[in-house]
Each structure stands twice: as C-alpha cells, then as structure tokens.
Design a protein around this motif. Sequence first.
Motif, PDB file in Angstrom:
ATOM      1  N   VAL A   1       0.835  -1.193   0.000  1.00  0.00           N
ATOM      2  CA  VAL A   1       0.000   0.000   0.000  1.00  0.00           C
ATOM      3  C   VAL A   1       0.869   1.243   0.000  1.00  0.00           C
TER       4      VAL A   1
ATOM      5  N   VAL B   1      -4.389  -3.237  -0.652  1.00  0.00           N
ATOM      6  CA  VAL B   1      -5.690  -3.278   0.004  1.00  0.00           C
ATOM      7  C   VAL B   1      -6.306  -4.666  -0.102  1.00  0.00           C
TER       8      VAL B   1
ATOM      9  N   SER C   1     -12.012  -5.570   1.579  1.00  0.00           N
ATOM     10  CA  SER C   1     -10.979  -5.426   0.570  1.00  0.00           C
ATOM     11  C   SER C   1     -11.554  -5.657  -0.829  1.00  0.00           C
TER      12      SER C   1
ATOM     13  N   ALA D   1     -13.133  -2.492  -1.637  1.00  0.00           N
ATOM     14  CA  ALA D   1     -12.143  -1.447  -1.898  1.00  0.00           C
ATOM     15  C   ALA D   1     -11.527  -1.621  -3.276  1.00  0.00           C
TER      16      ALA D   1
ATOM     17  N   TYR E   1     -10.449  -3.188   5.762  1.00  0.00           N
ATOM     18  CA  TYR E   1      -9.530  -4.276   5.426  1.00  0.00           C
ATOM     19  C   TYR E   1      -8.384  -4.410   6.413  1.00  0.00           C
TER      20      TYR E   1
ATOM     21  N   GLU F   1      -2.504   6.027   3.811  1.00  0.00           N
ATOM     22  CA  GLU F   1      -3.731   6.732   3.485  1.00  0.00           C
ATOM     23  C   GLU F   1      -3.492   8.235   3.406  1.00  0.00           C
TER      24      GLU F   1
END
Lengths: 414, 499, 491, 101, 187
Positions: free
Chosen positions: A97, A146, A162, A165, A245, A261
């Motif tokens: 991520v 994710v 997930s 997402a 997730y 994020e």
Amino acid sequence: MNALADPLLSGGVTWAVLLIVLIKVVLAFAVVMIAVMLMVWFERKAISDMQSRIGPQRWGPFGILQTLADGIKLFFKEDIIPAEADRVVFKAAPYLVLIPALVTFSIIPVGGTVTIAGHTVQLQVANPPVGILVMLAMSGLSVYGVMLAGWSSGSKYPLLSSVRASAQMISYEAVLGMTIVTVAMASGSLTTRDIVDAQARGVWHWNLVHLGVVPFVIFLIAITAESNRPPFDVVEAESELVGGYNTEYSSIRFALFFLAEFMNTVTASAMIVTLFLGGPAGWAPHVAYLRWIFPILWFIGKTTALAFTYVWFRGALPRLRYDQVMELGWKRLIPLSLGWLLIVAGFMVKIAYGFAMAAAVIFAGTLLSRAFEIGAQRGPDAVLSPVGDRPVSEENIREYFDDEDDSETPRGEK
Amino acid sequence: MHSSWWLTALLLLPLAGVLGVSLTRSRPERARRVALVSVGVEFALSVVVALLYNAHVAQASTWDFGVRWVVSAPLGLAYDVALDGISLALVLLSTLVALVAMLSDRAPRREPAYLAWQLLALDFTVGAFVAHDLLLFFIFFELVLVPSYFMVAQWGGPSARRAAMKFFLYTFVGSAPALVAVIYLGFLHQHEVGGNLSFNYSALSSTVMTSSQAVWIFVGLALAFAIKAPLWPLHSWSPSTYGEAPVAAGAQLAATLSKLGTYGLLRFALALTPLAVKSVTPVVLVLSVIAIVYGSLVAATSRDLRRLAVFSSVAQMGFITLGIFSGSQIGVTGAVVLMVVHGITTLGLFVLIGALERRRGSARLDDVRGLQGAVPVLSGFVTVVAFATIGVPGLGGFVGEFLILLGAFGVHPAYAAVATLGTVGAAVYWLWAYQRAFHGPLSENATGMADASPTERALLWPVVALVVALGVVPAPLLSRVAPSVQQIVAHVTPTGVSR
Amino acid sequence: MTTLTLPTINYLALAPFLVMAGMALVLLIATALTPSRISTRVATSAAVAAAGSALVITIVQGWQIARHGAQLTAAHSVVMDGFSALATASISSSLIFALLIAHDWEGRERFVGAEYQMLALLATSGAVLMTEANDLAVVFLGLEILSIALYVIIAFNRRRLKSQESSLKYFLLGGFAAAVFMYGAALVYGATGTTNLTSISYFLGANVLVHPGLLWAGGGLMMLAFAFKTQAVPFHFWSPDVYEGAPTPVTGFHASIVWGGAFAAAIRVMVSGLGTQSDTWRPIIWGLIVLSTVVGALFAITQVNAKRLLAYSSVTHSGFIWLGVWAATARGVAASVFYILTYAPTVLGSFAIVALVGGVGDSDHYLVKYRGLARRNPWVGGSLALLLLSQLGVPFTVGFDGKFAVLAASLDAGNVTASVVAMLAAAVAAFAYLRWVASLFAEGDPDVAPLVVPWASRVVIASSVVIVLVFGIWPAPLTHLAQHATLYFQP
Amino acid sequence: MSVPASWYLVLAAVLFGIGVYGFLTKRSVITMLMCVELMLNAVNLTFVTYARTLSDISGQTIVFFVMVVAAAEVTVGLGITVAVFRRRRTTSVDELTEMRG
Amino acid sequence: MLALTTTWPDLLVFITAAALIVVGALGVISLTNPVHSALSLIITLFGVALSFLEQSADFLAAVEIIVYAGAIVVLILFVIMYLGVDRHPHDEVEPLVGQRVFAALGALVTVGGIITLMAKSHWVTGVMSASMNGTSLSSGQGEITQLGQSVFTTYLVAFEVTAALLIIAVLGAVQLARRDRESEVEQ
C-alpha cells in the motif's frame, strides 16, 4: 518533444549526477514523511475546528507532534498476526500500500529547475517520458495492498472490505485514466513537467479553466474515491464492516496503512495541482538567487488548499452507500469523462467538430440515461418467461435441468 | 460419331420412373406398375438403340450416339456418353436383367422405395456402361453402391445390414485409390496437351506415360474393378452379400454389377494403360486361373443355389479376366460374350433361387433327393442354368469359355491348360452331386413341392432360350462386339496377335 | 506536433466486417433501449439481414475485383481479392444458416433476447476479418474476435453444464493456441522484419535466408495454431468434447464459419506470406493430412453420439482441406475454398437436423435416437441421409466434387501418398456415416412421435439439400467462382 | 546499448517454456490461465526485443494488441470459470467429466 | 530512457529483470495456492516491464503494469477470492502417469529447439525497418509519438477492430456471469 525528458541525464551519468539523484530521492522521502505527519495533524485540527473541538494540542506547538507520538506508540505495541492469516502476504500487504503512494510522488514537479554544479536539475525526483502513466500504474498497484491485506487476514470482514475497496479502486481508475487523457491531450505530452509547463503562462492556461471545469471536478471526485477517502470510504464503514480491510492489523503494520492513506491524500492533492492548477506556476518576484523558491511556495500553497478540500469533504459530506459509489463511477463519471474527452478532442481539431462532437455526446448521453432508466425498471434478467404462462410443463423442466445426470447412458437405450 | 439424345433418354427414363414411383408413395401396387412400365420402356429403348447401333456411322468408329457437354471445366467434370459394341451388349443385359428381376420379385410387401432403388441401380449401371469419360464412369461406378447398399441392407436377410456394410466398405476402399489414379491420369493428360482437365476416354487413351506410371495407374484402377467383379482374392464380400440380398437385388447386383468391374478392367484399366499390360498380365493370369479352379471347386461342392451362384461367378470372372488379359482378340471377344452369358445365367439362377425360397424357405438342395420326379420343370431349369455356368457345349457359357480358352492357348498355353482342367474337374464333381439331388427316389421333405408356376415359366423360358441361342447362334452378338474389341486389342498391343 | 497522415481505406473491403459488427452494436443498443427484451424473431431477422447484406457486399466486391483487380488497403493491412470475397461470401451465407438453426433452438429452449445473435455476428465478423487480413496482427485480432465470441456462445446455454464445461476446455486450449500463434508471429517478425504478409513475401523473395531456422520456428508455431483451429490431428482433441458440449447451433458454427476464417487465414499466411518456403512447411501439412484423415476416420466409426461422430468426421474433412493447402497452388487454393464453400451448408444442414432430434434441452444426441427417423419423417430422414452421403463423398453430391477438387489439386502438385491415404481414410469413415444412414431407415420405435420441423429449420434443411444436390450435379458455377478466388499475392 | 538482444530472446523463450510446462501440468483452471499469461508475456518480450533489434516500432505496437487480447480473453475466461464453478464447485479441469468417449 | 554510457548498469538491469521473470514464472507454476501464484505472476510482470524499460519501450512498460498488473491479475485475484478456491489448494496428483515428465520434456524440446533455431539464425534475420510503410524506430524522436503514428497508420484497422474485441469481452462477461431466475429452480 524530447526523448530525454530529464535534462539532468542528457549528458550521461556521472558521479555528480548520481549524487544529485540520490539527494533528490532522500529529500523527497523526507519531505513526504514530514508532509504526511503534518497532514495528519492538519486534518485532525481542521476537523476539530469544524466540529467545535480542540483536537490534538499536547505534543509540540499546537499539538503538531501528535502524529509522531502516535507513531511511536504504535511501534511499541504488540504485533499480532491472526492464526488464519497467510503470513507472507499478511506481512507484505502494508508495504504494497505504501510504496505506490510514495512512488507516485516522485513524478510530481514541486518547483522549477535549479542549477547545481553545472547540472540543470528539475525539482522532481524523476521525469520519465511516460510521466503521468506512472501515476496510473501506481494507483493500479495500490489495489493489491488493500486487496491482499483483507484477504490475507483470513477473516470475513476484512475480506469483504478489501473486495469492496479493490472493486471501487478499479472502477475509478477508468475515470482517472480518461481524465488524464484529456489533460495529456491538451498538453501534448505525458510528462508531468510538460504538463506543468503548458500551464505556466497564466491562470487561463491552467487546465482547470482551459479544459472546462468538468475534468477537474471529475478528477477530484475520482481520486478521492480512488484513495478511499470520505465520502467514499465505504471500505472502512465501521457500521458495516467493523474497521475495514485493516481490521486485523495492529502495531506498526497498522501504522503503515495509516501512513499510506494520508500519503495518498498528499499525493492526490499534489497530483491535482500538477494536472489542473499549473503545479508550481505562479507569480514570482525577481529576487536574486531565490527565484527558485517561489514556485515551490506556490506548489505548497496550492497543495495545502486542496488538502484542505479533502478535509472539508470529510467534515461536511455524509458517507455514500456502496452501490451509490459504484453507480456514480460507472453510470455518471465514466460516461461524462469519456464524453468530455471527445468534446475536447473535437475542439482541438476544429471548432465546428467540437460542436458536432458535443451534440453527439449529448445525444449519446440522452440515450444512455434512457438505457439506465430502463435497466433500473427491468430488474434482474430472466431468460425464461415468468412461470405463469409457461407452456412447458413442470415435469419437462425438471427433465431438462436433469439432463446432466444421465450423462453416461443414452436415453434411447433404456 | 454423331450427336444424339438416345443415351440421354436411356439415362433419364429410369429417373422419371423414380419420380413416378415416389409420387405414388402410398400405393405399392401402382408404384410397381409405374416401375415396371419404366423398366419395360427402358428395355425396349435399349433394344431400339441396339438396332440403330452403327447403322449410320462410318465403319472406322465403333462409338455411336456420342454426346459431350462439359459440366465443370476446372474439375474436368463432363457429361460425356457414347456407346460401342461392348457397352451395347452390357446395356442390353442390364435392362433385361432389371426387367426380369423386377418381374420375378413378387414378395408381398415391397415398398415403393425398393422399386425406386432398383430403378436407380439400373440407371447408374447403364450410366456407367455408356460413359465415354473415365471420371463419369467412375462417378456412376461409385453411385451404384448407394442403391445396392440400401436394397441389400433394408430388404435383405437377417444379417443383411452387416453384409451390406461389408460390401459397401469393401468396394469403397477399393475405389479410393482408383479415384486417385483417375485424377492422376487426368493430370498426366493435361500436362501433356494443356488446356482444361479432361477425362474423355478417347483423349486419355493416347496419354503418354512411363511404364511405371502406367503400372501404378493400372493397379489403382484395377483394384476397384477387381473388388467389384469380384476377382479371386478380393471376393470375400460376395458370399455374405449375395447370401443376404433380396432376390431381385441379388439378380441385379450379381448379373450387372459384377460386369461393371470386368467392363472397367477391359475398357479403362487395360485400354488406358497399354504400357502396364506386359508387367501385370502374368499376375492377373495367375489370379484368374486360381479363381477358375477355386471358384469351380467351391461352386461344385455347394448345394445351396446362392452359394453356387457366388462361386460360379468367381470362376466365371476368372475366365473373363483370363480372356481380357489373353491379349488376343478372340480371347477378349470371348470375355465379352461370357460377361453377357454370365449375366443371363446368373439372372436365371436368382429367379430359381426366388422360386425355391418361396417353396422351401431357402435355396438349399443338399438335403433333398430325387427332385426330378417331383418338380421336373423346375429341375430342368436348374440343370440348364447350372450347365451353362460350367460351360457345357451348346449353351452360351460354352461359347464364351471356348473363345477365351482358344485365345489364351495361343498366347499363354500353360494357363489355359490349367483353367481347362479346373473346369473339367468341377464339371465332373458337379454332375456327381447333381445326380444325388435330382435323380433317385424322392425324399420326404420335398414332397408336396409345387412345380414351376406359369409366371416362373414365363420368366425362365426366355432366359433358357437366350442361353441356348447365344450358344447356338452367337453371331449377332459377336458381330457387334468384335469391332470394338479389335480396337481395344489393337490399341493395347499395336503389333498384337490377332487370330 | 507531428502531422499524421491516415492511410486511405477502401471501405468496400471492410464493409462486410463493418456491417456485421455494426449490426451487433445496433442490437446491443436496442437491447439497452427497449423496455422488454428483444424478441428472437426480431433479433434473428436483424442478424440475417446483416449477414445477407454482407453477402450482397461480397458480390459488389467481386464485381469490383473483376473490374479493377484485387487491392490492398488501409496501409496494406487489409486485402480485397477474389479469395477474401468468396470466403466472406461462404462465411456470410453460413451465418444465415446458423442463425436460422439457432432461431428454432432459442424457441425450444425459451431463450429471449438478442445476445446470441450479437455474439454470433461478432464472431463471424472476426472470421470475415481473417479472410482479408494481410497482416499478422490483423490475423491475430480476427482470430481472437472469432474465438472469444465463440467461447461465450458455446457456454451460452446456462442450463447445460456440458455446454459450459466444453466452453472452458475450448477456452483454455484456445488461449494456449493463441499464445503459440503469437509467439510464432513474433519469430516471423524477427526473421523478416515485418508482420505484413506482402512484405514478408517480398522480403523472402528478395533475400535468400542462409539460416532460415528462425523463420521455420515461427512458421511452425503459427501452423500449429491453425491446425488447432481447424481441428487437424494431433490438435483436434478438444473437438469432440466441444462439439458434444456446445449448443448444437453453435456446433454448426465450427465447421463452417470458424473453418472459413481459420483456413482462409492459414492459406493466406502460408501461401501468400510464406509461399516461398513451401518446401519447408509442406512436410508438416503432409503429416497433418495423413493423421487427420486417418485418426478422424478411425475414431468416427466408434462413436455412439451424433455430435461426436460429426466432430471426428469434420477432423477428417479438415485433413482434406489441408490437402488443398498443401498444394499451395492457385488450383489448391481454389479447391480448398470450394471444399469449405460446399462443406459448410452440408454440415450446417446436418446440424439443423441434429438440433431438431436433440429436442428440448438439446441433449438427445445418441445415434439410437435416429433409428427409424426416415420412416417417421421421410423428408427429414432422407435429407439427413443425403447430407451424410455427401459427407461420405458419394458422386452427384457436393461432397464428391469437393473431395475431387482437393485431390486433383494435391495430385497436381505431386502429393500422391497423402491423397491415397486420405481417400482410404474416407472409405473407412464411410462406415460411420453408413451406420448412421442405415439406422435412419431401420424400423424404429413406433411410439416415438414424428419430429415437428419449424420453418427456419425447414428452410435450412431444404436449402442445404438443394445446394448439395444441385451443385453436386452441376458444380460449374461454384468451381468457376472458386477459380477466381485467387490470392492477391502468390509467389 | 550493451546487453545483446539474444539474451532477451532466450529469456523470453525460457519464459514461454515455463508457461507451456505449467499449462500442461497444472490442473487448476486459473493457474492454467496464468500460464497462458506467462506465454503471452514471453511473446511481448520477444516483440519488444525484435523491435529494438530491427529499429522498427511495429513490434511495440503489436504488443499493444496482445495486451488488449489478453485482457479480453481473461475477462471471458474468468466468466466461464465462474459459471462452471457455480455448478460444479471446482476449478480443476480433471473434474470436468461431463463428456467422455 | 536512460542513456547510459557504461555497460554495467544495463547488465545489472538485465540480471534483475531476468531474475524477476524466471523466479516469478517458476513461482506461478510451483506454488500451490492460487493467490501466491498470482502474486508471483506480478513479479514476472515487473521483470517484463523492467526489460521493456531497458529496451527503450517505456510506454509499453507503463502499459504492461497498468493493464496486466493493474487489471488482469487483479481480475484473476478477484475471481480466486470470489470462488473461494484459495484456501484449499488442489492436491496436485498426476492424473496421467509421467505427465509431468512428458510436459517437461515437451517444453524443453520446444524451447530448446526454438532457441537453437534462433541461435543458428544469428537471432534475427530480418532487415532493419524493412516493413513497407512501417514507422521506423529512430532515437531522438519520442517513442510514444511513433507508437501513435504506427497505431494510426500501419495498424489502423487492427486498432479499430479491437473495439469489437472489447465489446465481446463485456457482452460475454455479462452473459456468462448472469444468473437468471430459473437457475434457482434446480437448486
């Protein structure tokens, strides 16, 4: 257009050049980290203000070091790996991520060019000829983090989250791509540097205005959804999916998600600035030796403004339902962005074509909305007519659903 | 040669009959009448053609009634028909056989489809005989298979289906290389003279080729013909097929279908590949002689008339090939005569088989004694037909066999001698067996057997008459056949022996 | 900014493709814009109209070609020549048949909607593209358009597990074959520096490759993929399963439309592109021919399922068509086209009847079901018998003419052994057809009711029978056409 | 440019070979699909390498089409897999046993 | 594109790419969990993208990542997760005796043969930019521009017909995945 988008590398690689690149990388990393830290603080503060709260204030002036403190706390917490988890993937997911978010930042021009030791240096980590595609590629890759985080947890809610997402991210990627094509078409290049340069001649040349406001709006919405920010944060809908997730994550791995994020938020803001708001372009006074600093300031200013927009979204807008998110993406934004792309293309060739294209797009849009309407009425597809007026007897239907069972013996021989 | 629609009419008439039969589907009796009329007219037409034959052509050409119309130039497909003496004899035979066979077959439930197949079989056989084009001949030759298959498979005995399948596959496998040979020959010709692909008989017969090419082409063609005939080692489909076939179909198949093979051997395999003759003759002759001896012996030991018909055919085919490959005009003429006679005798045999099967359920004769007393007329017919098949002088078979042996003695005396011995031995054996079944006291299981009915007599008398006539006055046949034969022989052996 | 000069495009050349794909789009849009589902009747009519117009367009093309000669267009990536026009005509008319068969089938299975028609049109447009492709990339795309749409319509019947399973098998192997094809194309590209077939041919004509290994490898791999699509042994193993599993109307697609495209592309690539290398690839095709005809025939005779039998029979027929490709002469090309042109209606007519006998659920395909068919339904049974006899190669049917044409071509080019083997194999395969034909005429179960033949199937069966008979007896028009089906470029 | 094109070609061939081997031995539909993807990537690599060697952009353009095809193929393939799985509860090709003979 | 004058970075890149490709590919075929296989496939894709970069196909490298890694493998993973086949890897029994050996032999012979044939042909026999109106790849011009030129000239038809392909993909996916009311009847 140059094959070599980065003038730094035109003269061949020397130790000096390598050193400059290295410095740029380290610097960018540091800047991003600090920016993220500030972003977290900024968001908490701003939200607090909107909600008439105070927000963090203990650590550092105005609580500016709160994030650091949280990070340190998380770092020392116990690292839990669920028994059902797929260990390797579980451990790898947070990095998957984080890395795309970080890499995306490398193509963003934060300023103009400076000359260091006889080398012209662009104030961005890299300026590859495919430029903006790197961002698309990275947003494509960020899906994995994710997706795998949820999957590898070996738990139901994270998995659901997930899947949501990643579906959402993939859907909005198409919108992103379409808008980016519009921008690239206007600038005639894919490199972020060229895109920024094309907007440097004034506000009227900013893509925000130059392309009509629509692509900007679409891009803003899409990239918000792409980074699962509110109001599109259905993946973390606490009421439906526990915590998203990353439910099963703890300690430093959780911190990494958190980091990613906010890094995404920063990057997204910077990307919008680059694509639509002229990047570092802006008025600069003639100050000897310091002329290079104004573009950077402009860039920071614009990015902050956008970052505030994000926070504002979060503070002001209610969360959408998941199906609303998907409908918005597929039924509104994709057709709209595609139509706008066509219109822009038409205008670029000839004004008359532009109007013709606009008419065609409006016509197609009408048809499309009609189709959506009908689709909504029709409900799920049925292949057979409803049971009531079926001339085939129930027995026959049985029979032909059962035809798979008598595979070995020919029926006639019985 | 002159253009004429006679042959086309000959080909269209049975088709019209098929159409007529299919239009009367629901009424078998009417269908039978339509079929009979068309076969009858066909026979009459063929007689007219025979009478008209060569009445108005220069003596140099033996071909008459020729029509050529190219159907597809790139494929070399052409509608190309003509008639010479040999074909004429066989066309007459075919129409006669079809007529008699259809008349003789009075089984209670004969669907119109059966009649239609019979008509089609006749049509295709005639088509093959009048084809003046290798490809067209081949097409008809193949096509005959379809009606034959259906007639045997659907209306034959208990294991007819299997027998028909065997028959079809046997012959189909044989014709696979034949098609290749046909095309190959066509290309040899085309590459030589240019222009479009053509399989015209006259054109092909002058094709220049090496002798190994000739041998390969010969082998390819001859294989198909030998199977159809059937020639000795390739005859194994015939006992089961003829054992199971319904009588009329059996008559038609055995009497005319086998002629397609020998006709093909003579007309195409031999005449188109003169260079191969030298090397293949010994092989064919050996096979022929074996066929004669083997066929005669097996035929003589069999008391079942169907079996007799099959194996005497094998022997007769041996004679025919012996004649064809004797290389002498007399031998070849004999072969053609024997083809005709064999056709007629086989027809007679099958009519008798039908008669016996109606009375006893089978055509077996080994469990009865002294039939002569009970059914003298029927016994008489059996005797005559059987004598004709083994070549008793005074009957048609004798003329053919005699001519063949005469021709063969001149060129290959050794083979001729063995063949003669073979027949003589068989005749002795046959007579001995005959004595058992027909002479002496009547056995019980034959009592109450009715003698030949008027219809049977009406059918059998002409057959016997023909057999005798051909034996006594073969001249009308010979005079028509001989010139055509001479042309072939002259072509095959330019310096050939002609006696 | 650099200027871009678009290549000139002769839209007539692309018109059949455009008409078909366009009609699919129209149907798609109509599906989205009508509140109720489109009735099968409307969908079929629209699709048939598209196929019919494509057929008409090929006539115009033929007229143009006759007047102005064949031509390359769209930067030489598409070619319009007699070959493409005729192959397209064959494919379009096959599509009409296939659609009509499917029409009745959809009625029986109570499917509504135009999805089937759309996919059929799209698949066919891929086949059409393959016939006129002059570039390996276009060949590949045509192949994939055809295949991917086909995977979907094979799995179209959601109620039959067989249908989906066979689609899955076909998909996996088809994907594999596509990858192999493209690897071959890559190697050929490396060997010649271009993917354009004409350029490849010029290059090979102008340069003698001292080391042609790369080219061989590339050509070999591409041929493998073509062999797969055309069901040639040893790449046929999917075909019986797919034939059995696929809905019967789709099965009819295979030996008509897929073959039309695949053989057209194979001929163009092998003869037009790599024609100078024929000495190299001929032995491979020789092997394909011998194996396909023999193996196809041997397996055909052991089958008890009509569709599987037809699958193996088409394997044999594939071997025959390869005979024409082997020749690599104008005659060979014409013969192969003629074969496809005549085999397509034959096999489509057969499948129309198989679909009828299959009944509701499309599952009764065992040969025992055919016992006495000719007695219950004389016309249907007779037609099937005729169509089977045509496949067997009985004279006065197109089957014979087709076999004759390819044999003639291959013998003309000197391929005696394979021709003999192929003919012998055909004789063996005869057993399979005959057994079937025999059972048609046998006494059947008296309780079985006669089939009801809907009009669309009736049209298909009747026209295929007419074609088989009329052109069987008088093949001149078709052979004449096939003679003009010359490739734009042939070394 | 230093690394010879041949190295890349061999690399592509090896990749192709691994794909083929996997396709032939694997029983799971999805894994087989991935093996096909491996093969297509080998094709892409070959094309790009030749494009460099020949200084011809066509090789690169075709890679584009290969990717489009791969995407379409995967879409449909997975659709079929899902459809079969719904009925069969397996993705192993060995258990696709509806048809025998 | 990195215009490097020294050779060792190229070598390094190649070795990295090769390692990624081979390791990834081996992972695809040797890992039993399909998810791991898919991840392994991504490694290969990165290797391929890297080697594209090295061979001055930057645009394709990006597209490779976007299309393959960003869409295709995600789709595969989706389906794996949706079907739930991830948690119960197939027991890899050989259904045919020696199938693996034969497959290995077959693959080896094929690859070996191709490599040998290529090597014998000096790896490439085509002439530089021999295509009739192909756009030649000359350095100094933007690669993306050339790609665009090529797509809209030489491969115009090919490019346009991909539309049909995509329509089929969408239509097919919808058609296949649709679950009609009646399919519940059987359960």
